[in-house]
Design an enzyme around this catalytic site. Structure first.
Site, PDB file in Angstrom:
ATOM      1  N   ASN A 135     -90.668  26.531   1.369  1.00  0.00           N
ATOM      2  CA  ASN A 135     -89.944  25.293   1.040  1.00  0.00           C
ATOM      3  C   ASN A 135     -90.250  24.134   2.001  1.00  0.00           C
ATOM      4  O   ASN A 135     -89.947  22.972   1.695  1.00  0.00           O
ATOM      5  CB  ASN A 135     -88.425  25.524   0.972  1.00  0.00           C
ATOM      6  CG  ASN A 135     -87.976  26.293  -0.264  1.00  0.00           C
ATOM      7  OD1 ASN A 135     -87.010  27.054  -0.238  1.00  0.00           O
ATOM      8  ND2 ASN A 135     -88.672  26.103  -1.389  1.00  0.00           N
ATOM      9  N   ASP A 184     -81.369  29.148  -7.651  1.00  0.00           N
ATOM     10  CA  ASP A 184     -82.427  28.236  -8.085  1.00  0.00           C
ATOM     11  C   ASP A 184     -81.906  27.235  -9.107  1.00  0.00           C
ATOM     12  O   ASP A 184     -80.967  27.516  -9.852  1.00  0.00           O
ATOM     13  CB  ASP A 184     -83.594  29.055  -8.681  1.00  0.00           C
ATOM     14  CG  ASP A 184     -84.886  28.251  -8.718  1.00  0.00           C
ATOM     15  OD1 ASP A 184     -84.997  27.260  -7.967  1.00  0.00           O
ATOM     16  OD2 ASP A 184     -85.788  28.624  -9.489  1.00  0.00           O
TER      17      ASP A 184
HETATM   18  C1  IPE Z   1     -82.917  25.867  -5.245  1.00  0.00           C
HETATM   19  O1  IPE Z   1     -83.068  24.796  -6.104  1.00  0.00           O
HETATM   20  C2  IPE Z   1     -82.675  25.468  -3.819  1.00  0.00           C
HETATM   21  C3  IPE Z   1     -83.836  25.638  -2.931  1.00  0.00           C
HETATM   22  C4  IPE Z   1     -84.982  26.138  -3.228  1.00  0.00           C
HETATM   23  C5  IPE Z   1     -83.669  25.146  -1.575  1.00  0.00           C
HETATM   24  P1  IPE Z   1     -84.458  24.039  -6.266  1.00  0.00           P
HETATM   25  O2  IPE Z   1     -84.504  22.938  -5.263  1.00  0.00           O
HETATM   26  O3  IPE Z   1     -85.591  24.978  -6.195  1.00  0.00           O
HETATM   27  O4  IPE Z   1     -84.298  23.429  -7.700  1.00  0.00           O
HETATM   28  P2  IPE Z   1     -85.402  23.407  -8.851  1.00  0.00           P
HETATM   29  O5  IPE Z   1     -85.888  24.808  -9.022  1.00  0.00           O
HETATM   30  O6  IPE Z   1     -86.484  22.477  -8.381  1.00  0.00           O
HETATM   31  O7  IPE Z   1     -84.661  22.901 -10.033  1.00  0.00           O
HETATM   32  C1  IPE Z   2     -86.860  30.123  -4.201  1.00  0.00           C
HETATM   33  O1  IPE Z   2     -86.813  29.031  -5.036  1.00  0.00           O
HETATM   34  C2  IPE Z   2     -86.360  29.757  -2.835  1.00  0.00           C
HETATM   35  C3  IPE Z   2     -84.921  29.508  -2.725  1.00  0.00           C
HETATM   36  C4  IPE Z   2     -84.039  29.635  -3.681  1.00  0.00           C
HETATM   37  C5  IPE Z   2     -84.465  29.126  -1.419  1.00  0.00           C
HETATM   38  P1  IPE Z   2     -88.066  28.075  -5.230  1.00  0.00           P
HETATM   39  O2  IPE Z   2     -87.634  27.016  -6.166  1.00  0.00           O
HETATM   40  O3  IPE Z   2     -88.577  27.616  -3.913  1.00  0.00           O
HETATM   41  O4  IPE Z   2     -89.144  29.051  -5.870  1.00  0.00           O
HETATM   42  P2  IPE Z   2     -90.396  28.748  -6.791  1.00  0.00           P
HETATM   43  O5  IPE Z   2     -91.188  27.666  -6.127  1.00  0.00           O
HETATM   44  O6  IPE Z   2     -89.874  28.312  -8.122  1.00  0.00           O
HETATM   45  O7  IPE Z   2     -91.119  30.051  -6.884  1.00  0.00           O
HETATM   46 MG    MG Z   3     -86.628  26.057  -7.577  1.00  0.00          MG
END
Ligand code: IPE
Ligand code: IPE
Ligand code: MG
Length: 249
Positions: A77, A29
């Site tokens: 997502n 994340d």
């Molecule tokens: C994790 O990074 C990757 C995916 C969820 C695909 P994020 O895209 O969630 O990055 P933040 O949490 O918005 O910084």
């Molecule tokens: C979890 O991250 C999903 C992945 C890392 C692929 P998200 O960024 O989607 O999760 P939330 O929305 O913070 O719970």
């Molecule tokens: Mg995230």
């Protein structure tokens, strides 16, 4: 001069050996926040994050981890802007298409968990090809969670078991029936779950399998994660006492 010199440093006692968790699962994340902090688009964070994922796979194998499961794209997502979703899908497509040679050389077995039927046909095909080509590799099992949701996985497992007629007699429904129909069938439950970038939740990841896993949270964003951070998590794991509901004698 160092206070601890020579043999007296630990009174000659042997240092207990570090236990390497057999299965490590990671919620990668913070790609978006990492990029934003640098004045860059979120997708830049994803590109960097994908690089880190490849490096961590190598590091995990070198450390003796037998299974690594990375959360790449959740069933939730899809609700992100279309441009970000397609950037993520393109990165996954690129990974599947360019990893065959490297995974074969490094003896890595790749499996994708999640509902693949929702992915584009070409992505499904390259996943299939990579999974088949690496199926007999033994150094490390590498699971990538794509269009993965823990609840969705359990629902699909129940559907599959039902189609096989395994749920008609309630007295025969047990943990094993569910376990054997999950996408992770045959893979041991994670010993250690790591989540990067500060949030302390599971976001629908491996709900069934994490029943007795140890959780480790770090503020480091995924693009800044590296082997030293992975070792920190393993060190923390070594200080945990796993009781599984029992008592320590
Ligand atoms: C994790 O990074 C990757 C995916 C969820 C695909 P994020 O895209 O969630 O990055 P933040 O949490 O918005 O910084
Ligand atoms: C979890 O991250 C999903 C992945 C890392 C692929 P998200 O960024 O989607 O999760 P939330 O929305 O913070 O719970
Ligand atoms: Mg995230």
């Amino acid at each position: 001069m160092s206070f601890f010199t020579g043999k007296a440093a630990n009174n000659g006692e042997s240092v207990p050996e570090r236990i390497i968790p057999a299965h490590v699962a990671i919620i990668m994340d913070g790609n978006g926040r990492w990029a934003k902090k640098r004045g860059m688009p979120r997708t830049f964070g994803h590109t960097q994050g994908a690089r880190v994922a490849e490096t961590i796979l190598e590091d995990a194998a070198d450390l003796g981890i037998r299974y690594l499961t990375l959360y790449a794209f959740s069933t939730e997502n899809w609700s992100r802007p279309e441009a970000e979703v397609s950037a993520l899908m393109n990165l996954l497509r690129k990974y599947m298409k360019t990893s065959l040679e490297r995974c074969s050389r490094n003896n890595v077995r790749v499996r994708v968990i999640g509902d693949k039927s929702m992915l584009s046909k070409d992505l499904q095909e390259s996943i299939e090809e990579l999974e088949q080509a690496t199926a007999s590799n033994t150094r490390i099992g590498f699971q990538i969670a794509i269009n993965y949701g823990g609840r969705d996985e359990i629902v699909r497992a129940i559907k599959r078991a039902s189609q096989e007629g395994l749920l008609s007699d309630p007295s025969k429904i047990d943990d094993t029936v569910i376990n054997d129909h999950l996408d992770t069938a045959g893979i041991p439950d994670p010993d250690l779950l790591i989540r990067t970038c500060g949030e302390q939740r599971i976001s629908n990841f491996l709900l069934w399998q994490l029943a007795y896993s140890e959780f480790y949270f770090t503020d480091k964003a995924w693009p800044d994660f590296n082997k030293a951070e992975l070792e920190k998590a393993i060190d923390a794991f070594n200080h945990r006492e796993r009781r599984y509901g029992g008592l320590t004698v």
